[in-house]
Scaffold this active site. Sequence first.
Site, PDB file in Angstrom:
ATOM      1  N   ARG A  65       1.010  -1.417   0.018  1.00 26.70           N
ATOM      2  CA  ARG A  65       0.029   0.086  -0.033  1.00 26.70           C
ATOM      3  C   ARG A  65       1.056   1.024   0.004  1.00 26.70           C
ATOM      4  O   ARG A  65       2.177   1.088   0.142  1.00 26.70           O
ATOM      5  CB  ARG A  65      -1.031   0.053   1.023  1.00 26.70           C
ATOM      6  N   GLY A  66       0.262   2.445  -0.041  1.00 30.40           N
ATOM      7  CA  GLY A  66       1.039   3.590  -0.220  1.00 30.40           C
ATOM      8  C   GLY A  66       1.008   3.907  -1.553  1.00 30.40           C
ATOM      9  O   GLY A  66       1.413   2.987  -2.440  1.00 30.40           O
ATOM     10  N   ALA A  67       0.808   5.207  -2.222  1.00 30.69           N
ATOM     11  CA  ALA A  67       0.527   5.320  -3.590  1.00 30.69           C
ATOM     12  C   ALA A  67       1.657   5.041  -4.720  1.00 30.69           C
ATOM     13  O   ALA A  67       1.537   4.367  -5.246  1.00 30.69           O
ATOM     14  CB  ALA A  67       0.122   6.947  -3.736  1.00 30.69           C
ATOM     15  N   ARG A 108      -7.786  -0.214  -6.592  1.00 28.37           N
ATOM     16  CA  ARG A 108      -8.072   0.858  -5.463  1.00 28.37           C
ATOM     17  C   ARG A 108      -8.293   2.206  -6.379  1.00 28.37           C
ATOM     18  O   ARG A 108      -7.427   2.182  -7.205  1.00 28.37           O
ATOM     19  CB  ARG A 108      -6.868   1.022  -4.588  1.00 28.37           C
ATOM     20  N   GLN A 215      -2.208   2.456  10.032  1.00 26.73           N
ATOM     21  CA  GLN A 215      -0.830   2.439   9.213  1.00 26.73           C
ATOM     22  C   GLN A 215       0.351   3.494  10.114  1.00 26.73           C
ATOM     23  O   GLN A 215       1.402   2.783   9.921  1.00 26.73           O
ATOM     24  CB  GLN A 215      -0.814   3.153   8.000  1.00 26.73           C
ATOM     25  N   ASP A 256      -2.303  10.896  -2.141  1.00 23.17           N
ATOM     26  CA  ASP A 256      -2.577   9.889  -3.139  1.00 23.17           C
ATOM     27  C   ASP A 256      -3.080  10.379  -4.331  1.00 23.17           C
ATOM     28  O   ASP A 256      -3.063   9.782  -5.328  1.00 23.17           O
ATOM     29  CB  ASP A 256      -3.835   8.719  -2.398  1.00 23.17           C
ATOM     30  N   ASN A 266      -5.508  12.614   0.890  1.00 25.04           N
ATOM     31  CA  ASN A 266      -4.575  11.560   1.647  1.00 25.04           C
ATOM     32  C   ASN A 266      -5.519  10.713   2.683  1.00 25.04           C
ATOM     33  O   ASN A 266      -6.609  10.881   2.522  1.00 25.04           O
ATOM     34  CB  ASN A 266      -3.379  12.264   2.230  1.00 25.04           C
ATOM     35  N   LYS A 267      -4.689   9.868   3.160  1.00 24.06           N
ATOM     36  CA  LYS A 267      -5.430   9.069   4.322  1.00 24.06           C
ATOM     37  C   LYS A 267      -6.462   9.937   5.261  1.00 24.06           C
ATOM     38  O   LYS A 267      -6.193  11.209   5.759  1.00 24.06           O
ATOM     39  CB  LYS A 267      -4.398   8.659   5.155  1.00 24.06           C
TER      40      LYS A 267
HETATM   41  O1  MRU Z   1      -4.758   3.219   2.355  1.00 25.31           O
HETATM   42  P1  MRU Z   1      -3.194   3.648   2.310  1.00 25.31           P
HETATM   43  O2  MRU Z   1      -2.296   2.798   3.369  1.00 25.31           O
HETATM   44  O3  MRU Z   1      -2.680   3.097   0.905  1.00 25.31           O
HETATM   45  O4  MRU Z   1      -3.004   4.901   2.122  1.00 25.31           O
HETATM   46  C1  MRU Z   1      -1.596   5.627   2.239  1.00 25.31           C
HETATM   47  C2  MRU Z   1      -1.463   7.072   2.295  1.00 25.31           C
HETATM   48  O5  MRU Z   1      -2.653   7.756   2.364  1.00 25.31           O
HETATM   49  C3  MRU Z   1      -0.104   7.567   2.032  1.00 25.31           C
HETATM   50  O6  MRU Z   1      -0.153   8.754   2.841  1.00 25.31           O
HETATM   51  C4  MRU Z   1      -0.056   7.943   0.471  1.00 25.31           C
HETATM   52  O7  MRU Z   1      -0.467   6.989  -0.139  1.00 25.31           O
HETATM   53  C5  MRU Z   1       1.162   8.493   0.251  1.00 25.31           C
HETATM   54  S1  MRU Z   1       2.469   7.311   0.341  1.00 25.31           S
HETATM   55  C6  MRU Z   1       4.041   7.864  -0.122  1.00 25.31           C
END
Ligand code: MRU
Length: 370
Positions: A65-67, A108, A215, A256, A266-267
């Site tokens: 996970r993470g963009a 996603r 996370q 994201d 973002n999250k």
């Molecule tokens: O749902 P996730 O864990 O994929 O969410 C991740 C985030 O919101 C991060 O902050 C974002 O993807 C940036 S990662 C460099």
Amino acid sequence: MKDDGQFFDKSMLFNKSMEYETVELDDEDGSIIIIDQTLLPGKMELIRLRTAQEIWDAIYLLRVRGAPAIGVTAAFGIYLLAKGTDADHYESFYREFVKQKDYLNSARPTAVNLSWALERMEKVCRENKGCGIDEIKRALKQEALAIKEEDIWVCKTIGEYGLSLVKPGDGILTHCNAGQLATSKYGTATAPIYLGQERGYHFRVFADETRPLLQGARLTAYELQAAGVDVTLICDNMSAMVMKNGWINAVFVGCDRVALNGDTANKIGTSLVAIAAKRHNIPFYVCAPTSTIDRNTKTGGDIHIEQRPEEEVTSMWYKERMAPEGVKVYNPAFDVTDHDLITAVVTEYGIARAPYERAFQEIFEKKERE
Ligand code: MRU
């Protein structure tokens, strides 16, 4: 060495974990190796993804996970799937490619890096139309590896720009995990922290736990602690208090998708942190690779926010269900932080400040020049 399936007990974990790549291609074996992030921090397990279903599931279930990390996984994934097809004509090869691409892309919706990486891969197919299928497959592999390599440079460069915004001894707050585990290396929001750590900045970092999937607690606190960073874990609803206490000099978060007007997704919970930061006059920085700036999205209102299953709020990560059966649940995975709450967007081509549309234009011009 590919020691997937290997487990590490907790005493070995801190030293071991960050030696491994978040996402790795094993071309010979026809698989992608990832750290299963749903098991961290209790267990460090490397798993292999081979089929379209396994790759889709790993992204959807947040094993990876993470963009940026999602983008790299998708690029490796579509390469392996394309390599595995036995189509010998471009038309059938391309038809199958697009089908697999659309499937992976559906895992996603919010992180634009997923579609960005897949689009890049599709462009390689189209541009090599006149070549043989084997040649296209080779070009796809090169592109996927380039996406990963670039990600490392991008994160490090974001780190350099981010570091210029803070000073030794500062208190930094971050939300979710925009760390090494979310990218190929360094992270985005954590890149200034890691570079500062290397250079003796002695930051004091506060990591929001990040409900509902934790996370921040499971991943950010874990990877920063493993790197020897002074990190303190707080619940999401404590950030305003640590700000009021005077412990925070800057907020760094990842994102994201960035809209052209500077609104950023973002999250979930990020926008609350931004509101609190504004109230306490604390700069709020969004770290964004240019691949996360979506030139097709005008404002945050146009961003598709992923809705996740209610179990993530009611029972996941808990020994037993902690909400009444049948209660209604609202579980958006991301929120949009309005651009007027953002002090700057830190990219690998410089620091963008309002008005964002113009600043992003300049950033993209610089990117094209270099
Ligand atoms: O749902 P996730 O864990 O994929 O969410 C991740 C985030 O919101 C991060 O902050 C974002 O993807 C940036 S990662 C460099």
